[in-house]
Enzyme design. Structure first.
Site, PDB file in Angstrom:
ATOM      1  N   PHE A  11       0.850  -1.199   0.000  1.00  0.00           N
ATOM      2  CA  PHE A  11       0.000   0.000   0.000  1.00  0.00           C
ATOM      3  C   PHE A  11       0.881   1.243   0.000  1.00  0.00           C
ATOM      4  O   PHE A  11       0.734   2.148   0.811  1.00  0.00           O
ATOM      5  CB  PHE A  11      -0.942  -0.024   1.206  1.00  0.00           C
ATOM      6  N   LYS A 128       8.090  -4.857 -11.703  1.00  0.00           N
ATOM      7  CA  LYS A 128       8.913  -5.340 -12.825  1.00  0.00           C
ATOM      8  C   LYS A 128       9.689  -6.606 -12.502  1.00  0.00           C
ATOM      9  O   LYS A 128      10.012  -7.375 -13.400  1.00  0.00           O
ATOM     10  CB  LYS A 128       9.930  -4.255 -13.226  1.00  0.00           C
ATOM     11  N   GLU A 152       0.574  -4.484 -17.500  1.00  0.00           N
ATOM     12  CA  GLU A 152       0.753  -3.259 -18.290  1.00  0.00           C
ATOM     13  C   GLU A 152       1.627  -2.229 -17.587  1.00  0.00           C
ATOM     14  O   GLU A 152       2.449  -1.558 -18.203  1.00  0.00           O
ATOM     15  CB  GLU A 152      -0.623  -2.642 -18.585  1.00  0.00           C
ATOM     16  N   VAL A 155       5.848  -1.299 -17.689  1.00  0.00           N
ATOM     17  CA  VAL A 155       6.574  -0.443 -18.638  1.00  0.00           C
ATOM     18  C   VAL A 155       5.724   0.804 -18.889  1.00  0.00           C
ATOM     19  O   VAL A 155       4.549   0.697 -19.255  1.00  0.00           O
ATOM     20  CB  VAL A 155       6.829  -1.183 -19.980  1.00  0.00           C
ATOM     21  N   GLU A 212      12.592   4.635  -7.773  1.00  0.00           N
ATOM     22  CA  GLU A 212      12.442   3.366  -7.062  1.00  0.00           C
ATOM     23  C   GLU A 212      12.841   3.584  -5.600  1.00  0.00           C
ATOM     24  O   GLU A 212      13.543   4.546  -5.282  1.00  0.00           O
ATOM     25  CB  GLU A 212      13.353   2.299  -7.666  1.00  0.00           C
ATOM     26  N   ASP A 223      16.495  -0.256 -13.881  1.00  0.00           N
ATOM     27  CA  ASP A 223      15.049  -0.169 -14.093  1.00  0.00           C
ATOM     28  C   ASP A 223      14.732  -0.214 -15.592  1.00  0.00           C
ATOM     29  O   ASP A 223      13.868  -0.993 -16.032  1.00  0.00           O
ATOM     30  CB  ASP A 223      14.539   1.137 -13.466  1.00  0.00           C
ATOM     31  N   LYS A 227      12.879  -3.147 -18.019  1.00  0.00           N
ATOM     32  CA  LYS A 227      11.806  -2.866 -18.981  1.00  0.00           C
ATOM     33  C   LYS A 227      12.158  -3.367 -20.374  1.00  0.00           C
ATOM     34  O   LYS A 227      11.280  -3.871 -21.092  1.00  0.00           O
ATOM     35  CB  LYS A 227      11.508  -1.366 -18.982  1.00  0.00           C
ATOM     36  N   GLY A 324       4.574   7.663 -11.436  1.00  0.00           N
ATOM     37  CA  GLY A 324       3.630   8.497 -10.682  1.00  0.00           C
ATOM     38  C   GLY A 324       2.521   7.645 -10.082  1.00  0.00           C
ATOM     39  O   GLY A 324       2.242   6.551 -10.546  1.00  0.00           O
TER      40      GLY A 324
HETATM   41  N1  HSE Z   1      11.380   4.442 -11.117  1.00  0.00           N
HETATM   42  C1  HSE Z   1      10.644   4.272 -12.317  1.00  0.00           C
HETATM   43  C2  HSE Z   1      10.898   5.463 -13.231  1.00  0.00           C
HETATM   44  C3  HSE Z   1       9.193   4.153 -12.004  1.00  0.00           C
HETATM   45  O1  HSE Z   1      11.502   6.439 -12.770  1.00  0.00           O
HETATM   46  O2  HSE Z   1      10.542   5.421 -14.387  1.00  0.00           O
HETATM   47  C4  HSE Z   1       8.405   3.521 -13.069  1.00  0.00           C
HETATM   48  O3  HSE Z   1       8.851   2.225 -13.362  1.00  0.00           O
END
Ligand code: HSE
Length: 345
Positions: A11, A128, A152, A155, A212, A223, A227, A324
């Site tokens: 949460f 991810k 979804e 990415v 993150e 990250d 993706k 976000g």
């Molecule tokens: N930390 C990632 C970013 C969040 O900045 O894009 C979304 O995966």
């Protein structure tokens, strides 16, 4: 009217963003799509756990976490269930997996997803880790159990990049996918161009909820690498691992590098790319200097962009938020609506 009962595992920002969407738009979703989304359980390691088989009030959950940082002061038939008990024993139809991302082990999310699928529950996740590391195995398990996995939001948050690539462009012959897939680094680079220091820009990105939990994952390119593995495996039929990605982050870029690019009419962007080449699928993440006239050079702040290079359509580009609370929360709604449509809703 269909009803999906949901158990939220985690949460944090995304769980709260999703809950806010249900609080503010739940009635509209029911009217427009004939789908009632009811949170029956929330289990969070730090904020506490609640279970009410009749449903929890999204507004009360948000008010409690806003006021006290916890949810377990609210009245409910059950308190304190851990994630696995919540997944196995709640009456949820779908598990919304939002535990923290670990791109090395994928845990605890892999265990959560397995347990949910084995319990006959659908899963939707923006995490991810399990998708980059174990998607084929989890998808096979879900198919065998007759449940769906929605991913979804892994990415470009709620911007529907995976659905565009896997459904709408599936017949167009996707050969290459490239773009700006990390909001934090794009935000930092944009702020540095405007004169901010790296440290201030990173702190700002963290405060805005883009980064993150451990921002090393963002700035060192892990990250974005996660993706591209997801894109390679879900859209190009590859079986890549994180180690297959040729990865460089932005930490070695200096203010002088940023200024030199600007003086030369260029901008630094962290470009993530996956492409078919000589019968193989190759993936990379690397800082790249683009002329300001390049379409990706205009993508600033936490915004992401992805260009699909296809046989039949040439380039198709999608630009939208990549991080976000509400933006990522929306990905979960998109997956649940897709599930509802697929099940004849
Ligand atoms: N930390 C990632 C970013 C969040 O900045 O894009 C979304 O995966």
């Amino acid at each position: 009217m269909d009803t999906y009962r949901l158990a939220l595992i985690g949460f944090g920002n995304v769980g709260q963003g999703f809950t806010q969407i249900l609080r503010d738009r739940g009635r509209m979703i029911a009217d427009q799509f004939g789908l009632q989304l009811v949170i029956v359980a929330v289990s969070d390691l730090l904020k506490g756990s609640l279970y009410d088989p009749q449903g929890l009030d999204p507004a009360a959950l948000l008010a409690a976490v806003g006021a006290t940082g916890r949810i377990d002061g609210l009245a409910a038939p059950e308190h304190g269930w851990d994630a696995l008990r919540t997944i196995s024993e709640s009456n949820a139809d779908a598990v919304v997996e939002l535990s923290y991302t670990d791109l090395q082990t994928g845990e605890p999310a892999i265990t959560h997803l397995r347990r949910a699928i084995e319990s006959g529950k659908h899963v939707v996740t923006t995490n991810k880790g399990p998708v980059a590391l174990r998607y084929p195995e989890l998808k096979a398990l879900a198919d065998a159990r007759g449940v769906e996995i929605g991913v979804e939001g892994t990415v470009m948050s709620g911007t529907p990049s995976l659905r565009l690539g896997s459904e709408l462009l599936a017949g167009a012959g996707v050969q290459r996918v490239q773009g700006i897939l990390n909001g934090t680094t794009n935000y930092i680079l944009t702020q540095m161009e405007a004169g901010a220091t790296y440290g201030d820009a990173l702190a700002d990105a963290q405060a805005r909820g883009y980064a993150e939990a451990d921002p090393t994952g963002d700035v060192e390119g892990f990250d974005a690498a996660g993706k591209v593995v997801i894109l390679a495996n879900l859209l190009l039929g590859a079986s890549l691992t994180m180690a297959d990605v040729d990865r460089t982050g932005i930490t070695a870029l200096t203010p002088q590098d940023v200024a030199a690019a600007q003086a030369g009419g260029e901008r630094w962007k962290l470009i993530a790319k996956v492409e078919r080449r000589d019968g193989r699928v190759e993936a990379s993440v690397r800082p790249t200097r683009l002329p300001v006239a390049h379409p990706l050079a205009a993508v600033s702040g936490a915004t992401n962009a992805i260009t699909f290079t296809t046989d039949l359509l040439g380039d198709v580009t999608l630009i939208g938020p990549g991080a976000g609370r509400l933006e990522t929360g929306y990905a979960l709604l998109g997956d649940l609506l897709a599930l509802h449509r697929k099940r004849g809703g």
